[in-house]
Design an enzyme around this catalytic site. Structure first.
Site, PDB file in Angstrom:
ATOM      1  N   GLN A   1      -4.486  -5.181   6.991  1.00  0.00           N
ATOM      2  CA  GLN A   1      -5.498  -6.112   6.478  1.00  0.00           C
ATOM      3  C   GLN A   1      -5.472  -7.455   7.203  1.00  0.00           C
ATOM      4  OE1 GLN A   1      -7.820  -5.364   4.314  1.00  0.00           O
ATOM      5  NE2 GLN A   1      -7.020  -3.347   3.823  1.00  0.00           N
TER       6      GLN A   1
ATOM      7  N   LYS B   1     -10.362  -1.002  10.389  1.00  0.00           N
ATOM      8  CA  LYS B   1     -10.472  -2.205   9.550  1.00  0.00           C
ATOM      9  C   LYS B   1     -10.725  -3.436  10.409  1.00  0.00           C
ATOM     10  CE  LYS B   1      -7.338  -0.107   6.236  1.00  0.00           C
ATOM     11  NZ  LYS B   1      -7.993   0.095   4.945  1.00  0.00           N
TER      12      LYS B   1
ATOM     13  N   ASP C   1       3.166  -4.537   8.102  1.00  0.00           N
ATOM     14  CA  ASP C   1       1.950  -3.738   7.958  1.00  0.00           C
ATOM     15  C   ASP C   1       0.769  -4.688   8.077  1.00  0.00           C
ATOM     16  OD1 ASP C   1      -0.329  -2.577   6.956  1.00  0.00           O
ATOM     17  OD2 ASP C   1       0.591  -1.790   5.141  1.00  0.00           O
TER      18      ASP C   1
ATOM     19  N   CYS D   1      -4.753   2.208  -3.697  1.00  0.00           N
ATOM     20  CA  CYS D   1      -3.542   2.774  -3.081  1.00  0.00           C
ATOM     21  C   CYS D   1      -2.349   1.843  -3.271  1.00  0.00           C
ATOM     22  CB  CYS D   1      -3.744   3.072  -1.597  1.00  0.00           C
ATOM     23  SG  CYS D   1      -4.970   4.330  -1.306  1.00  0.00           S
TER      24      CYS D   1
ATOM     25  N   HIS E   1       0.873  -1.182   0.000  1.00  0.00           N
ATOM     26  CA  HIS E   1       0.000   0.000   0.000  1.00  0.00           C
ATOM     27  C   HIS E   1       0.912   1.235   0.000  1.00  0.00           C
ATOM     28  CE1 HIS E   1      -2.789   2.923   1.835  1.00  0.00           C
ATOM     29  NE2 HIS E   1      -3.771   2.111   1.513  1.00  0.00           N
TER      30      HIS E   1
END
Ligand code: PMP
Length: 406
Positions: A204, A227, A201, A365, A124
């Site tokens: 998600q 999220k 990261d 993104c 991203h």
């Protein structure tokens, strides 16, 4: 999970029980943000109605209660990701701010000209641009792990890329665009073997996988509350104590100081050194309520429910004439990207929205990823725990209609 159990779970999300453009809402844009369960709405409401006060300045009862709830929320996050110490949990505005914190604090103070930062093609922008800014300032060099044709990281290329100049490996746990689950334990172990730092990261990942930062072995882990069924504007950076203690503050103001005078200032201890200004107190409390909601579920059962529904979606998409899946990773969580014949994704999304179906189109993104795939963007359906076969069937029926029509 049987139908009754799932209906009960879904009914906890009031936003799902609405009509959009005369159709029941089919919400399949969960990788962008998830809906919130009633428990999260109640926690935020309760905080503002009953406990609203600034934290850590406890000269009165409300401040005491607010501080306790805020710090309990930090403990909840620590348990959720199996962090060894809660002072390693730093509140941020989200994943983006968490990565920028590491880039501006650790990156600017540690990186030198020629040092290498390894990212992957599927990142991203939030895990690309902060490193480009640091690279411009320090002369560090960004290396990019390529993907295979299915959307998996090319691990052989990654291992070949590592060396004495590698200072940091920063990769997504799960791709927001393709749904690829990356083998983060393996990625981290290889980085460690050459003495590099690692940042994962998890934007998600936390909503779909049971994340254990100690098992992954990484140095930093970042995620966003929104999220994960929590509020926007709150997120987390987890980092190892020894590292965080060595890192300089990146934003300055109240709360992050120990003593201030015009001849010099000393800084507060962890985690406050990285939390300048009044924090998003309601956000932290709301996020803890979201985590409690998740932890109250049978997570194994939820994961298998989501896996079966994802397989059902992917199998159904394969049956739509002219539909082409973008990325077929070995292991997938959440997101499925596709293109439909020559129909522009934006036109398709508008027609789907007219039928109450929410999904996302565009580059997600991840423009470098789209460039590597030779496309401008995709249509992306992304699932959360509350989605059911009716949602998937509604999408598939609408796509069949679109495919027939064009
Ligand atoms: N990384 C990934 C993989 C993401 O999916 C997102 C959000 N789409 C981000 C980072 C940025 O998260 P936020 O906008 O919540 O800071």
């Amino acid at each position: 999970m049987n139908q009754q159990q799932h209906d009960r779970l879904r009914s906890q999300f009031p936003a799902l029980a609405q009509e959009v453009n005369g159709h029941p809402l089919v919400y399949l844009d969960n990788a962008a943000t998830t809906q919130k369960p009633q428990a999260v709405l109640d926690a935020i409401n309760h905080y503002y109605r009953a406990d609203n006060a600034n934290v850590h300045r406890a000269a009165h009862a409300l401040s005491d209660r607010a501080t306790r709830a805020f710090e309990d929320a930090r403990e909840t996050v620590a348990r959720f990701i199996n962090a060894p110490r809660s002072h390693e949990v730093i509140w941020t505005r989200g994943t983006t701010e968490a990565i920028n914190l590491v880039a501006q604090s650790w990156g600017v103070s540690e990186l030198r000209a020629g040092d290498e930062v390894v990212l992957s093609t599927l990142e991203h922008h939030a895990n690309i641009v902060p490193w480009q800014l640091v690279a411009q300032r320090t002369g560090a060099v960004i290396r990019v792990i390529p993907l295979d044709e299915r959307g998996n990281l090319d691990m052989a290329a990654y291992l070949a890329m590592l060396g004495p100049r590698t200072r940091l490996v920063s990769v997504a746990h799960v791709s927001n665009a393709l749904g690829t689950v990356n083998p983060v334990e393996q990625i981290v172990a290889a980085a460690k073997a050459v003495g590099a730092m690692t940042l994962i990261d998890g934007a998600q990942a936390v909503v779909h996988l049971e994340v254990d930062v100690q098992a992954i072995g990484c140095d930093f882990y970042a995620f966003s509350g929104h999220k994960l069924y929590g509020p926007t504007g709150i997120g987390v950076l987890w980092g190892r104590t020894a590292l965080l203690e060595r890192m300089p503050p990146w934003q300055a103001g109240g709360e992050m100081i120990d003593r201030v005078s015009f001849s010099g200032t000393t800084f507060n201890s962890l985690p406050f050194k990285f939390e300048a200004g009044t924090p998003h107190i309601a956000g932290a409390i709301g996020l803890a309520a979201a985590i409690d909601f998740v932890m109250e579920q049978d997570r194994g059962l939820l994961a298998s429910y989501e896996a079966v529904l994802t397989d059902y979606l992917v199998a159904g998409l394969r049956q739509v004439p002219g539909l082409h899946l973008v990325g077929e990773p070995r292991q997938r969580a959440g997101a499925v990207s596709f293109l439909l014949a020559d129909i522009h994704p934006q036109d398709a999304a508008t027609l789907l929205d007219m039928q109450g179906i929410a999904l996302r189109v565009g580059h997600h993104c991840a423009m470098p990823l789209m460039e590597s795939l030779g496309i401008g963007g995709t249509m992306r359906a992304s699932l959360a725990c509350y989605n059911n076969r009716d949602d998937v069937d509604a999408l598939l029926a609408a796509l069949h209609k679109l495919s027939d029509f064009f």
